[in-house]
Design a protein around this motif. Structure first.
Motif, PDB file in Angstrom:
ATOM      1  N   CYS A  97      -8.255  -0.561   4.133  1.00 41.37           N
ATOM      2  CA  CYS A  97      -7.286  -1.476   4.734  1.00 41.37           C
ATOM      3  C   CYS A  97      -7.894  -2.882   4.805  1.00 41.37           C
ATOM      4  O   CYS A  97      -9.039  -3.105   4.444  1.00 41.37           O
ATOM      5  N   GLN A  98      -7.111  -3.819   5.291  1.00 42.11           N
ATOM      6  CA  GLN A  98      -7.510  -5.224   5.289  1.00 42.11           C
ATOM      7  C   GLN A  98      -8.308  -5.602   6.529  1.00 42.11           C
ATOM      8  O   GLN A  98      -8.239  -4.938   7.560  1.00 42.11           O
ATOM      9  N   GLY A  99      -8.992  -6.711   6.407  1.00 40.71           N
ATOM     10  CA  GLY A  99      -9.620  -7.343   7.569  1.00 40.71           C
ATOM     11  C   GLY A  99     -10.508  -6.399   8.342  1.00 40.71           C
ATOM     12  O   GLY A  99     -11.376  -5.733   7.776  1.00 40.71           O
ATOM     13  N   ASN A 100     -10.271  -6.350   9.646  1.00 40.34           N
ATOM     14  CA  ASN A 100     -11.126  -5.546  10.521  1.00 40.34           C
ATOM     15  C   ASN A 100     -10.704  -4.095  10.622  1.00 40.34           C
ATOM     16  O   ASN A 100     -11.315  -3.327  11.355  1.00 40.34           O
ATOM     17  N   CYS A 101      -9.642  -3.711   9.921  1.00 35.01           N
ATOM     18  CA  CYS A 101      -9.191  -2.320  10.002  1.00 35.01           C
ATOM     19  C   CYS A 101     -10.047  -1.465   9.078  1.00 35.01           C
ATOM     20  O   CYS A 101     -10.204  -1.776   7.901  1.00 35.01           O
ATOM     21  N   HIS A 102     -10.598  -0.379   9.632  1.00 33.94           N
ATOM     22  CA  HIS A 102     -11.482   0.454   8.805  1.00 33.94           C
ATOM     23  C   HIS A 102     -10.764   1.673   8.219  1.00 33.94           C
ATOM     24  O   HIS A 102     -11.407   2.592   7.703  1.00 33.94           O
ATOM     25  N   GLY A 103      -9.426   1.691   8.291  1.00 33.70           N
ATOM     26  CA  GLY A 103      -8.672   2.812   7.741  1.00 33.70           C
ATOM     27  C   GLY A 103      -8.503   2.721   6.226  1.00 33.70           C
ATOM     28  O   GLY A 103      -8.965   1.769   5.579  1.00 33.70           O
ATOM     29  N   HIS A 104      -7.845   3.725   5.688  1.00 34.22           N
ATOM     30  CA  HIS A 104      -7.634   3.788   4.233  1.00 34.22           C
ATOM     31  C   HIS A 104      -6.185   4.131   3.909  1.00 34.22           C
ATOM     32  O   HIS A 104      -5.581   4.978   4.567  1.00 34.22           O
ATOM     33  N   GLY A 105      -5.677   3.499   2.859  1.00 38.39           N
ATOM     34  CA  GLY A 105      -4.326   3.813   2.396  1.00 38.39           C
ATOM     35  C   GLY A 105      -3.236   3.429   3.379  1.00 38.39           C
ATOM     36  O   GLY A 105      -2.131   3.957   3.330  1.00 38.39           O
ATOM     37  N   HIS A 106      -3.542   2.497   4.281  1.00 41.09           N
ATOM     38  CA  HIS A 106      -2.549   2.050   5.249  1.00 41.09           C
ATOM     39  C   HIS A 106      -1.475   1.209   4.551  1.00 41.09           C
ATOM     40  O   HIS A 106      -1.736   0.562   3.538  1.00 41.09           O
ATOM     41  N   LEU A 107      -0.288   1.223   5.161  1.00 42.99           N
ATOM     42  CA  LEU A 107       0.819   0.438   4.619  1.00 42.99           C
ATOM     43  C   LEU A 107       0.399  -1.011   4.361  1.00 42.99           C
ATOM     44  O   LEU A 107       0.716  -1.590   3.320  1.00 42.99           O
ATOM     45  N   GLU A 108      -0.340  -1.580   5.309  1.00 48.48           N
ATOM     46  CA  GLU A 108      -0.757  -2.980   5.191  1.00 48.48           C
ATOM     47  C   GLU A 108      -1.603  -3.247   3.945  1.00 48.48           C
ATOM     48  O   GLU A 108      -1.512  -4.314   3.342  1.00 48.48           O
ATOM     49  N   ALA A 109      -2.427  -2.274   3.573  1.00 49.24           N
ATOM     50  CA  ALA A 109      -3.296  -2.451   2.402  1.00 49.24           C
ATOM     51  C   ALA A 109      -2.507  -2.400   1.107  1.00 49.24           C
ATOM     52  O   ALA A 109      -2.990  -2.815   0.059  1.00 49.24           O
ATOM     53  N   LEU A 110      -1.259  -1.918   1.188  1.00 50.23           N
ATOM     54  CA  LEU A 110      -0.511  -1.626  -0.043  1.00 50.23           C
ATOM     55  C   LEU A 110       0.750  -2.451  -0.230  1.00 50.23           C
ATOM     56  O   LEU A 110       1.220  -2.615  -1.360  1.00 50.23           O
ATOM     57  N   VAL A 111       1.324  -2.979   0.855  1.00 51.66           N
ATOM     58  CA  VAL A 111       2.610  -3.691   0.704  1.00 51.66           C
ATOM     59  C   VAL A 111       2.640  -5.076   1.366  1.00 51.66           C
ATOM     60  O   VAL A 111       3.682  -5.717   1.370  1.00 51.66           O
ATOM     61  N   SER A 112       1.529  -5.534   1.913  1.00 46.22           N
ATOM     62  CA  SER A 112       1.514  -6.855   2.561  1.00 46.22           C
ATOM     63  C   SER A 112       1.513  -7.962   1.512  1.00 46.22           C
ATOM     64  O   SER A 112       1.337  -7.716   0.308  1.00 46.22           O
ATOM     65  N   GLY A 113       1.685  -9.195   1.972  1.00 42.65           N
ATOM     66  CA  GLY A 113       1.544 -10.343   1.079  1.00 42.65           C
ATOM     67  C   GLY A 113       0.160 -10.379   0.451  1.00 42.65           C
ATOM     68  O   GLY A 113      -0.002 -10.726  -0.724  1.00 42.65           O
ATOM     69  N   GLU A 114      -0.850  -9.991   1.233  1.00 38.47           N
ATOM     70  CA  GLU A 114      -2.213  -9.936   0.687  1.00 38.47           C
ATOM     71  C   GLU A 114      -2.318  -8.878  -0.410  1.00 38.47           C
ATOM     72  O   GLU A 114      -2.992  -9.083  -1.424  1.00 38.47           O
ATOM     73  N   ALA A 115      -1.657  -7.743  -0.209  1.00 38.03           N
ATOM     74  CA  ALA A 115      -1.660  -6.698  -1.239  1.00 38.03           C
ATOM     75  C   ALA A 115      -0.972  -7.208  -2.500  1.00 38.03           C
ATOM     76  O   ALA A 115      -1.413  -6.928  -3.625  1.00 38.03           O
ATOM     77  N   ALA A 116       0.100  -7.996  -2.311  1.00 40.50           N
ATOM     78  CA  ALA A 116       0.792  -8.577  -3.468  1.00 40.50           C
ATOM     79  C   ALA A 116      -0.113  -9.582  -4.184  1.00 40.50           C
ATOM     80  O   ALA A 116      -0.111  -9.665  -5.422  1.00 40.50           O
ATOM     81  N   CYS A 117      -0.904 -10.331  -3.414  1.00 37.32           N
ATOM     82  CA  CYS A 117      -1.874 -11.258  -4.020  1.00 37.32           C
ATOM     83  C   CYS A 117      -2.893 -10.484  -4.863  1.00 37.32           C
ATOM     84  O   CYS A 117      -3.244 -10.891  -5.978  1.00 37.32           O
TER      85      CYS A 117
END
Ligand SMILES: [Zn+2]
Length: 301
Positions: A165-185
């Motif tokens: 996941c992004q930033g300070n999140c230590h998870g994996h395969g989270h929605l944020e890691a896959l569909v955020s603006g950063e993921a689109a970048c």
């Protein structure tokens, strides 16, 4: 502006927006600055500066949306996934500095509140809202009330053991890691190299580029899987998709999002599942912050 206006402050991962918000959610004068990324004191200085810029005799309260989860007992903003901020007494600091009622809310919750009161989910009883920006914020309205707890919908798992996941999140395969603006970048950089970003991905897809279209369909698919799961938990009247990236990409991801959501939703929700673009667009977080300020003014927080 009539008497009793409120200043809303929407703190995002890349920018801070502030505006004078009327009770009906309309936005008066507004300003925008970059979010400092060097810690708490520069952050508070930036928030102070936008409030001072907009302050007038008619301002009766402040409302702030932060991309952080809140401790409801202490009022502390605990941690941000995408900013180096933790354990902030935002409420206490602003209260001491400006001597006005202060409403504080997680930015995803504020976005849900705004779309429910003034946007695409007006009149609904149960709402799930997702804001796809730097990260992915979320908020839930249940039985006609905003759920005030953690609604970290961006950090649900949609890909088993997927990418970090992004930033300070230590998870994996989270929605944020896959569909955020950063993921689109990240998807854009994978196609065109280091200079590319989410804007280019959307622009190229609009122009018919097959790789860009496929990347956005993949994003829509994963978003739809999450929405199907959320539907099975909350059976909302409507799911609202907003945020800077979400609103911009919506025409390109809508079909794959809805197809995946229908596939995963239980009958009979699969027939009536309703996923729509946020009406307030990029203003939702700002309007929601303002509405939270009115709640503080009215003694509801
Ligand atoms: Zn996460």
């Amino acid at each position: 502006m009539p008497p009793d206006s409120v200043i809303g402050v929407d703190v995002g991962g890349t920018k801070i927006r502030a505006g004078v918000i009327a009770r009906d959610g309309s936005v008066g004068r507004s300003i925008e600055i970059e979010t400092p990324t060097d810690g708490a004191e520069p952050f508070f200085a930036a928030v102070d500066s936008v409030i001072v810029e907009l302050l007038s005799d008619t301002v009766a309260a402040l409302g702030v949306g932060v991309p952080m989860n809140l401790d409801r007992r202490t009022g502390l903003a605990l941690a941000a996934a995408n900013l180096p901020l933790a354990s902030l007494d935002v409420h206490g600091r602003l209260r001491a500095r400006f001597d006005l009622p202060v409403g504080l809310e997680n930015d995803g919750n504020a976005t849900a509140l705004a779309e429910w009161r003034c946007g695409a989910a007006r009149g609904a009883t149960d709402v799930v809202a997702l804001a796809l920006g730097t990260g992915v914020g979320g908020g839930i309205v249940l039985d006609g009330r905003l759920f005030r707890g953690w609604a970290e919908l961006g950090h649900i798992v949609v890909e088993a053991d997927g990418p970090p996941c992004q930033g300070n999140c230590h998870g994996h395969g989270h929605l944020e890691a896959l569909v955020s603006g950063e993921a689109a970048c990240r998807a854009a950089r994978g196609i065109w190299g280091d200079e590319a970003d989410a804007h280019r991905l959307v622009h190229e897809a609009e122009a018919g580029d097959a790789r860009a279209i496929a990347a956005l369909e993949r994003i829509g698919h994963l978003l739809g899987l999450a929405i199907g799961s959320l539907w099975n938990m909350f059976s909302p009247d409507v799911v609202v998709v907003g945020g800077g990236f979400g609103a911009a990409a919506w025409p390109l991801i809508r079909r794959s999002t809805c197809d995946a959501a229908r596939r995963e939703a239980l009958r009979p929700a699969d027939e009536r599942i309703d996923v729509v673009r946020a009406e307030l667009g990029d203003d939702a977080g700002l309007v929601g912050a303002g509405l939270v300020g009115y709640e503080a003014l009215d003694g509801q927080r």
